[in-house]
Scaffold this motif. Structure first.
Motif, PDB file in Angstrom:
ATOM      1  N   ILE A 130       0.832  -1.203   0.000  1.00  0.00           N
ATOM      2  CA  ILE A 130       0.000   0.000   0.000  1.00  0.00           C
ATOM      3  C   ILE A 130       0.866   1.252   0.000  1.00  0.00           C
ATOM      4  CG2 ILE A 130      -0.189   0.115   2.520  1.00  0.00           C
ATOM      5  CD1 ILE A 130      -2.963   0.889  -0.050  1.00  0.00           C
ATOM      6  N   GLU A 131       2.035   1.174   0.638  1.00  0.00           N
ATOM      7  CA  GLU A 131       2.928   2.334   0.662  1.00  0.00           C
ATOM      8  C   GLU A 131       3.422   2.679  -0.735  1.00  0.00           C
ATOM      9  OE1 GLU A 131       2.930   0.331   4.622  1.00  0.00           O
ATOM     10  OE2 GLU A 131       3.241  -0.363   2.562  1.00  0.00           O
ATOM     11  N   GLU A 132       3.705   1.644  -1.534  1.00  0.00           N
ATOM     12  CA  GLU A 132       4.152   1.890  -2.911  1.00  0.00           C
ATOM     13  C   GLU A 132       3.041   2.512  -3.741  1.00  0.00           C
ATOM     14  OE1 GLU A 132       7.485  -1.615  -3.626  1.00  0.00           O
ATOM     15  OE2 GLU A 132       5.365  -2.141  -3.740  1.00  0.00           O
ATOM     16  N   ALA A 133       1.810   2.041  -3.578  1.00  0.00           N
ATOM     17  CA  ALA A 133       0.690   2.601  -4.341  1.00  0.00           C
ATOM     18  C   ALA A 133       0.489   4.078  -4.014  1.00  0.00           C
ATOM     19  CB  ALA A 133      -0.585   1.815  -4.044  1.00  0.00           C
ATOM     20  N   VAL A 134       0.576   4.431  -2.737  1.00  0.00           N
ATOM     21  CA  VAL A 134       0.411   5.828  -2.325  1.00  0.00           C
ATOM     22  C   VAL A 134       1.552   6.684  -2.867  1.00  0.00           C
ATOM     23  CG1 VAL A 134       0.380   7.376  -0.336  1.00  0.00           C
ATOM     24  CG2 VAL A 134      -0.922   5.248  -0.279  1.00  0.00           C
ATOM     25  N   ALA A 135       2.772   6.145  -2.814  1.00  0.00           N
ATOM     26  CA  ALA A 135       3.924   6.901  -3.310  1.00  0.00           C
ATOM     27  C   ALA A 135       3.815   7.165  -4.807  1.00  0.00           C
ATOM     28  CB  ALA A 135       5.214   6.146  -2.993  1.00  0.00           C
TER      29      ALA A 135
END
Length: 466
Positions: A130-135
């Motif tokens: 999820i952190e990659e998607a937000v970034a």
């Protein structure tokens, strides 16, 4: 009381613990789940998070909120000594410790598989968390803000260029959703034209989406081309240094965002840190009944499921005879694993996992999708509805379902929430900029006390002489 240790809290791990709570009688076994993250991520929704269609927190399922009778440990399993039935638990803070168990369930999932291509490790980003998607979302939105202040030219177009590597389902969904996001942003930036935005997908094979028929994949290519997206087939990335993606065709694509979706591999920390049998592709060898081992013999007290395990596909549709690593198999394997584990504890025989692939469904941006089941295919709006319907129902717990459905409903009437929160990665920047700090000691002020201290010492001999 038997102790059950679940290694990993993703699809397979979460569902195993969830179903064990349902099937186990009170006091029948003690269940502990260890994962470095406090939540499970519903990965099929990551492209929509990256495109600003779903709120990021709504696609994760909190372990402690939904697992009422499971001991949740937020840490890593860095070693498994099954000969002693002991696992090494390594927390973020504090010293590692050993945890004893009677039954171990390895569901540590998979991570992005990369190759030693110059620049990829330093400049690319995956789409597994999820952190990659937000970034990714924040980077695109911030780049539009930067590009809006630049005159037409190479630097402006570099900021507005996105390269996605990998033409499987994950890559195509991410590519199509990000293209749709950029197209919607152009309407809000008068100084940016559609022609200045560039999207390139790099695929080493001669086709995309091997999960669907060739005819369906060709339709997807035409659909992407109509929306201004470029797909490079039979092409490999040879370098990604200094913002320049070098291709095997000799082309160079300047870009500020490289999204890597070219395959996954079993979690190496867990696989290499244990003594359980591993097959040639680096996955834990499992039987059709989900016990670790081979068809001839099994390892007592050890189970595996999901992307980290090589589970035989008895339906005959798997690649190389094994189930492909996807959410559909992980969830169904976990449900059966929980039943089988309880059965073994009660002296009963486990059942074999048999699931025929129901088909594949993908979202290609708002109101566009594709669905394939055998020779039957749906395209366009109907397939997009099927995509959202299937994944909406597959999202664990009604609490999470309603949050996701609420996001879709609000976006239908209010549109995407296109606000970048890139600064959240450095949340103290404003505080640090204006925070008052102690003034440095001035040289004059520092020398004055030294002079006063020296003065009495000089008079001391004269006074003594009197």
């Amino acid at each position: 009381m038997p102790k059950i240790l679940i290694v990993g809290g993703g699809y397979a791990g979460f569902y195993t613990a969830w179903k064990l709570e349902k099937h186990l009688r009170k006091g029948e076994a003690e269940v502990t789940m260890v994962d470095p993250l406090p939540y499970m991520t519903y990965q099929p929704f990551l492209p929509e998070v990256a495109a600003g269609e779903i709120e990021a927190r709504h696609v994760v399922v909190g372990h402690r909120r939904h697992l009422k009778r499971t001991n949740v440990v937020t840490a890593k399993v860095t070693g498994i000594d099954h000969s002693r039935k002991v696992a090494t638990i390594t927390p973020t803070l504090g010293d590692p410790w050993e945890m004893e168990y009677d039954q171990i369930v390895v569901t540590a999932g998979a991570v992005s598989r990369t190759f030693p291509i110059p620049g990829i490790a330093d400049n690319a980003i995956g789409l597994k968390t999820i952190e990659e998607a937000v970034a990714i979302r924040d980077r695109i939105l911030s780049n539009f803000d930067k590009a809006a202040n630049l005159p037409p030219g190479p630097e402006k177009e570099r900021l507005l260029t996105v390269v996605v590597v990998g033409g499987g389902f994950a890559g195509i969904e991410a590519f199509a959703e990000l293209r749709a996001l950029a197209s919607s942003l152009v309407e809000q930036y008068p100084s940016i034209s559609f022609e200045e935005t560039h999207f390139h997908l790099i695929e080493a094979m001669g086709r995309i989406m091997p999960e669907v028929s060739l005819k369906t994949s060709e339709w997807v290519l035409k659909s992407l081309a109509k929306r201004g997206a470029f797909v490079h087939l039979d092409t490999q990335v040879q370098g990604a240094v200094d913002g320049n993606v070098e291709l095997s065709t000799g082309e160079t694509i300047p870009t500020d965002l490289i999204v890597w979706t070219a395959g996954v591999m079993a979690n190496p920390t867990v696989v290499r840190g244990g003594d359980l049998p591993v097959e040639e592709r680096g996955r834990i060898r499992a039987r059709a009944d989900l016990r670790v081992g081979t068809a001839e013999e099994f390892v007592e007290g050890a189970w595996a499921a999901g992307d980290v395990a090589a589970v035989p596909d008895l339906s005959g549709g798997g690649v190389g005879g094994y189930c492909v690593p996807n959410a559909q198999h992980a969830v169904r394997q976990a449900k059966l694993l929980a039943k089988n584990l309880v059965a073994v504890l009660r002296g009963e025989l486990p059942k074999e996992y048999l699931h025929k692939n129901l088909g594949a469904v993908a979202g290609l941006g708002l109101y566009n999708g594709v669905f394939q089941s055998g020779n039957f295919a749906l395209k366009g709006f109907i397939a997009w509805c099927a995509h959202r319907g299937y994944h909406g129902l597959a999202m664990p717990s009604w609490e999470r379902k309603w949050r996701v459905i609420g996001d879709w409903w609000h976006n239908l009437w209010l549109g995407r929430d296109n606000v970048s929160l890139l600064a959240v990665q450095n949340p103290r920047y404003v505080f640090e900029e204006f925070a008052a700090r102690p003034r440095p000691v001035q040289p004059e002020a520092a020398s004055a006390p030294a002079a006063k201290a020296a003065a009495p010492k000089a008079k001391a001999p004269a006074t003594a002489a009197k």
